[in-house]
Design a protein around this motif. Structure first.
Motif, PDB file in Angstrom:
ATOM      1  N   THR A 132       0.807  -1.116   0.091  1.00 35.66           N
ATOM      2  CA  THR A 132      -0.191  -0.109   0.023  1.00 35.66           C
ATOM      3  C   THR A 132       0.827   1.220  -0.025  1.00 35.66           C
ATOM      4  O   THR A 132       1.976   1.242   0.787  1.00 35.66           O
ATOM      5  CB  THR A 132      -0.952   0.030   1.271  1.00 35.66           C
ATOM      6  OG1 THR A 132      -1.754  -1.094   1.177  1.00 35.66           O
ATOM      7  CG2 THR A 132      -1.891   1.184   1.288  1.00 35.66           C
ATOM      8  N   ILE A 133       0.603   2.256  -0.976  1.00 34.44           N
ATOM      9  CA  ILE A 133       1.317   3.397  -1.028  1.00 34.44           C
ATOM     10  C   ILE A 133       0.714   4.642  -0.339  1.00 34.44           C
ATOM     11  O   ILE A 133      -0.564   4.957  -0.492  1.00 34.44           O
ATOM     12  CB  ILE A 133       1.743   3.772  -2.591  1.00 34.44           C
ATOM     13  CG1 ILE A 133       2.490   2.504  -3.404  1.00 34.44           C
ATOM     14  CG2 ILE A 133       2.422   5.022  -2.688  1.00 34.44           C
ATOM     15  CD1 ILE A 133       3.680   2.090  -2.624  1.00 34.44           C
ATOM     16  N   VAL A 142      -1.447  12.062   3.671  1.00 31.35           N
ATOM     17  CA  VAL A 142      -2.421  13.084   2.896  1.00 31.35           C
ATOM     18  C   VAL A 142      -3.349  12.383   1.946  1.00 31.35           C
ATOM     19  O   VAL A 142      -4.267  12.719   1.711  1.00 31.35           O
ATOM     20  CB  VAL A 142      -1.928  14.257   2.335  1.00 31.35           C
ATOM     21  CG1 VAL A 142      -1.069  15.067   3.266  1.00 31.35           C
ATOM     22  CG2 VAL A 142      -0.848  13.985   1.440  1.00 31.35           C
ATOM     23  N   ALA A 143      -2.831  11.192   1.571  1.00 32.22           N
ATOM     24  CA  ALA A 143      -3.735  10.369   0.433  1.00 32.22           C
ATOM     25  C   ALA A 143      -2.972   8.821   0.327  1.00 32.22           C
ATOM     26  O   ALA A 143      -2.039   8.517   0.648  1.00 32.22           O
ATOM     27  CB  ALA A 143      -3.448  11.001  -1.055  1.00 32.22           C
ATOM     28  N   THR A 144      -4.032   8.137  -0.046  1.00 27.75           N
ATOM     29  CA  THR A 144      -3.601   6.675  -0.164  1.00 27.75           C
ATOM     30  C   THR A 144      -4.251   6.314  -1.751  1.00 27.75           C
ATOM     31  O   THR A 144      -5.332   6.018  -2.074  1.00 27.75           O
ATOM     32  CB  THR A 144      -4.424   5.820   0.576  1.00 27.75           C
ATOM     33  OG1 THR A 144      -3.999   5.958   2.061  1.00 27.75           O
ATOM     34  CG2 THR A 144      -4.033   4.417   0.276  1.00 27.75           C
ATOM     35  N   PRO A 145      -3.256   6.463  -2.595  1.00 38.32           N
ATOM     36  CA  PRO A 145      -3.533   6.028  -4.046  1.00 38.32           C
ATOM     37  C   PRO A 145      -4.044   4.739  -4.355  1.00 38.32           C
ATOM     38  O   PRO A 145      -3.766   3.760  -3.523  1.00 38.32           O
ATOM     39  CB  PRO A 145      -2.228   6.338  -4.920  1.00 38.32           C
ATOM     40  CG  PRO A 145      -1.439   7.313  -3.840  1.00 38.32           C
ATOM     41  CD  PRO A 145      -1.798   6.649  -2.568  1.00 38.32           C
ATOM     42  N   GLU A 146      -4.899   4.426  -5.211  1.00 37.71           N
ATOM     43  CA  GLU A 146      -5.593   3.110  -5.428  1.00 37.71           C
ATOM     44  C   GLU A 146      -4.373   2.233  -5.997  1.00 37.71           C
ATOM     45  O   GLU A 146      -3.852   2.672  -7.183  1.00 37.71           O
ATOM     46  CB  GLU A 146      -6.513   3.236  -6.660  1.00 37.71           C
ATOM     47  CG  GLU A 146      -7.139   1.952  -7.021  1.00 37.71           C
ATOM     48  CD  GLU A 146      -7.781   1.080  -5.759  1.00 37.71           C
ATOM     49  OE1 GLU A 146      -7.396  -0.106  -5.802  1.00 37.71           O
ATOM     50  OE2 GLU A 146      -8.564   1.627  -4.876  1.00 37.71           O
ATOM     51  N   SER A 149      -3.897   0.571  -9.828  1.00 38.38           N
ATOM     52  CA  SER A 149      -3.549   1.472 -11.138  1.00 38.38           C
ATOM     53  C   SER A 149      -2.285   1.897 -10.955  1.00 38.38           C
ATOM     54  O   SER A 149      -1.675   2.429 -11.863  1.00 38.38           O
ATOM     55  CB  SER A 149      -4.337   2.873 -11.118  1.00 38.38           C
ATOM     56  OG  SER A 149      -4.208   3.617  -9.887  1.00 38.38           O
ATOM     57  N   LEU A 150      -1.250   1.446  -9.808  1.00 36.09           N
ATOM     58  CA  LEU A 150       0.048   1.850  -9.721  1.00 36.09           C
ATOM     59  C   LEU A 150       0.864   0.680 -10.056  1.00 36.09           C
ATOM     60  O   LEU A 150       0.576  -0.543 -10.136  1.00 36.09           O
ATOM     61  CB  LEU A 150       0.279   2.168  -8.412  1.00 36.09           C
ATOM     62  CG  LEU A 150      -0.647   3.130  -7.429  1.00 36.09           C
ATOM     63  CD1 LEU A 150      -0.079   3.347  -6.028  1.00 36.09           C
ATOM     64  CD2 LEU A 150      -0.118   4.411  -8.403  1.00 36.09           C
ATOM     65  N   ARG A 151       2.100   1.212 -10.664  1.00 36.89           N
ATOM     66  CA  ARG A 151       3.099   0.140 -11.330  1.00 36.89           C
ATOM     67  C   ARG A 151       4.402   0.797 -10.813  1.00 36.89           C
ATOM     68  O   ARG A 151       4.750   1.892 -10.946  1.00 36.89           O
ATOM     69  CB  ARG A 151       3.019   0.028 -12.690  1.00 36.89           C
ATOM     70  CG  ARG A 151       1.657  -0.560 -13.332  1.00 36.89           C
ATOM     71  CD  ARG A 151       1.553  -2.096 -12.734  1.00 36.89           C
ATOM     72  NE  ARG A 151       0.182  -2.725 -13.519  1.00 36.89           N
ATOM     73  CZ  ARG A 151      -0.952  -2.474 -12.910  1.00 36.89           C
ATOM     74  NH1 ARG A 151      -1.038  -1.930 -11.823  1.00 36.89           N
ATOM     75  NH2 ARG A 151      -1.987  -3.145 -13.377  1.00 36.89           N
ATOM     76  N   ALA A 152       5.598  -0.025 -10.669  1.00 39.18           N
ATOM     77  CA  ALA A 152       6.713   0.226 -10.361  1.00 39.18           C
ATOM     78  C   ALA A 152       7.665   0.031 -11.724  1.00 39.18           C
ATOM     79  O   ALA A 152       7.233  -0.972 -12.496  1.00 39.18           O
ATOM     80  CB  ALA A 152       7.348  -0.729  -9.171  1.00 39.18           C
ATOM     81  N   VAL A 153       8.313   1.010 -11.910  1.00 40.45           N
ATOM     82  CA  VAL A 153       8.811   1.189 -13.367  1.00 40.45           C
ATOM     83  C   VAL A 153      10.430   0.615 -13.218  1.00 40.45           C
ATOM     84  O   VAL A 153      11.072   1.021 -12.182  1.00 40.45           O
ATOM     85  CB  VAL A 153       8.866   2.476 -13.928  1.00 40.45           C
ATOM     86  CG1 VAL A 153       9.600   2.562 -15.389  1.00 40.45           C
ATOM     87  CG2 VAL A 153       7.570   3.011 -14.161  1.00 40.45           C
ATOM     88  N   GLN A 154      10.544  -0.233 -14.278  1.00 40.13           N
ATOM     89  CA  GLN A 154      12.247  -0.883 -14.211  1.00 40.13           C
ATOM     90  C   GLN A 154      12.751  -0.231 -15.508  1.00 40.13           C
ATOM     91  O   GLN A 154      12.401   0.737 -16.020  1.00 40.13           O
ATOM     92  CB  GLN A 154      12.124  -2.125 -14.395  1.00 40.13           C
ATOM     93  CG  GLN A 154      11.484  -2.909 -13.068  1.00 40.13           C
ATOM     94  CD  GLN A 154      11.304  -4.341 -13.366  1.00 40.13           C
ATOM     95  OE1 GLN A 154      10.768  -4.846 -14.312  1.00 40.13           O
ATOM     96  NE2 GLN A 154      11.460  -5.167 -12.068  1.00 40.13           N
TER      97      GLN A 154
END
Length: 227
Positions: A132-133, A142-146, A149-154
Motif C-alpha cells: 500500500t502506497i 495526505v492520500a492513499t492512491p488506488e 492502477s499503480l506500477r513500479a517502473v524498471q
C-alpha cells in the motif's frame, strides 16, 4: 532498425556503502555494470552498448569488452544526455538502462525492444505494486492512491532516439522545467508523448542497498544449484 543501449554507471551509489562506485561493485566475481552489459548482449537485440562513466572510472571497465565509454555528468539526466549526444543515428532505438539492475533477464530486454519497433515512441517495463502506497507531507499521510492502477517502473526503457533527444533538449533549455526527471519516460510524458508499458520482471530489481546485494547473491546461488 539499429538498437543502442546506454548504461548509466556514472553515479557514486553511496547507499550501498562500498569503497568503489556502485556500478563497479562485484557480484559473484563480476561488476554490476558488467552483468548488465552481459544481459543486454544476451538479449540478441542490441547492436551497440555505451557505458556512461564518471571522471576517473574508466579504469573499472577494463574487463568489459566491446563497449564504448562516454563521460557522464553529475546527475543522471546529464549523463543520459551525454550518451544520447554520442549516438550518430537519429533513426535508432535507444535503451536507457541502470547498471544497478544487474540481474535483468535478457527476455525482458527483448520484450521492451519489440514493443518499440512496433511503433511506440516510448516503452517502459513495469511490475505491479504489492505494498500500500501513502502520499505524505512531512510525517502526515495526505492520500492513499488506488493500488490497482499503480506500477513500479524498471529499466531498460526504450525510446525512439529522435523523440528522446528532443525531450532532453527541451528539458535542459528550460530555466525551471517544474519537475526533476527521475527517469527518461517522465521527460517523454512532459513533452506529450504516449508512454506504453510491457511486463517487467522481479529479477530486474535495482541493487541500491547492502540488503539488495545480498538478495542478488542469493538469487545467483539458487540459480547455480539448478544448473
Amino acid at each position: 532498425m539499429r538498437v543502442v543501449a546506454v548504461v548509466a554507471a556514472a553515479g557514486q551509489g553511496t547507499r550501498l556503502g562500498a569503497d568503489v562506485p556502485k556500478a563497479f561493485v562485484r557480484l559473484k566475481g563480476m561488476s554490476l555494470v558488467g552483468r548488465s552489459v552481459d544481459s543486454l548482449r544476451a538479449s540478441g537485440v542490441v547492436d551497440e552498448i555505451i557505458v556512461l562513466v564518471g571522471e576517473g572510472m574508466e579504469r573499472y571497465c577494463r574487463d568489459i569488452p566491446d563497449v564504448r565509454l562516454v563521460r557522464g555528468g553529475g546527475e543522471r539526466a546529464e549523463s543520459v544526455w551525454a550518451g544520447l549526444s554520442a549516438i550518430d543515428d537519429e533513426d535508432a532505438i535507444v535503451l536507457v538502462h541502470d547498471a544497478a539492475r544487474a540481474l535483468t533477464p535478457p527476455g525482458m530486454i527483448a520484450r521492451v525492444v519489440a514493443a518499440t519497433t512496433a511503433g511506440a515512441d516510448a516503452v517502459v517495463p513495469v511490475v505491479p505494486v504489492t505494498d500500500t502506497i501513502k502520499e505524505v507531507a512531512g510525517t502526515r499521510v495526505v492520500a492513499t492512491p488506488e493500488r490497482a492502477s499503480l506500477r513500479a517502473v524498471q529499466t531498460p526503457q526504450a525510446f525512439r532516439l529522435a523523440a528522446l533527444w528532443e525531450a532532453n533538449r527541451r528539458y535542459f533549455a528550460e530555466d525551471d522545467p517544474g519537475f526533476s526527471a527521475t527517469d527518461d519516460a517522465s521527460l517523454m510524458e512532459w513533452c506529450g508523448h504516449e508512454v506504453l508499458t510491457v511486463a517487467g520482471d522481479p529479477l530486474a530489481f535495482k541493487i541500491t542497498t547492502p540488503i539488495d546485494l545480498r538478495l542478488a547473491e542469493s538469487v545467483l546461488d539458487y540459480a547455480a544449484q539448478g544448473e
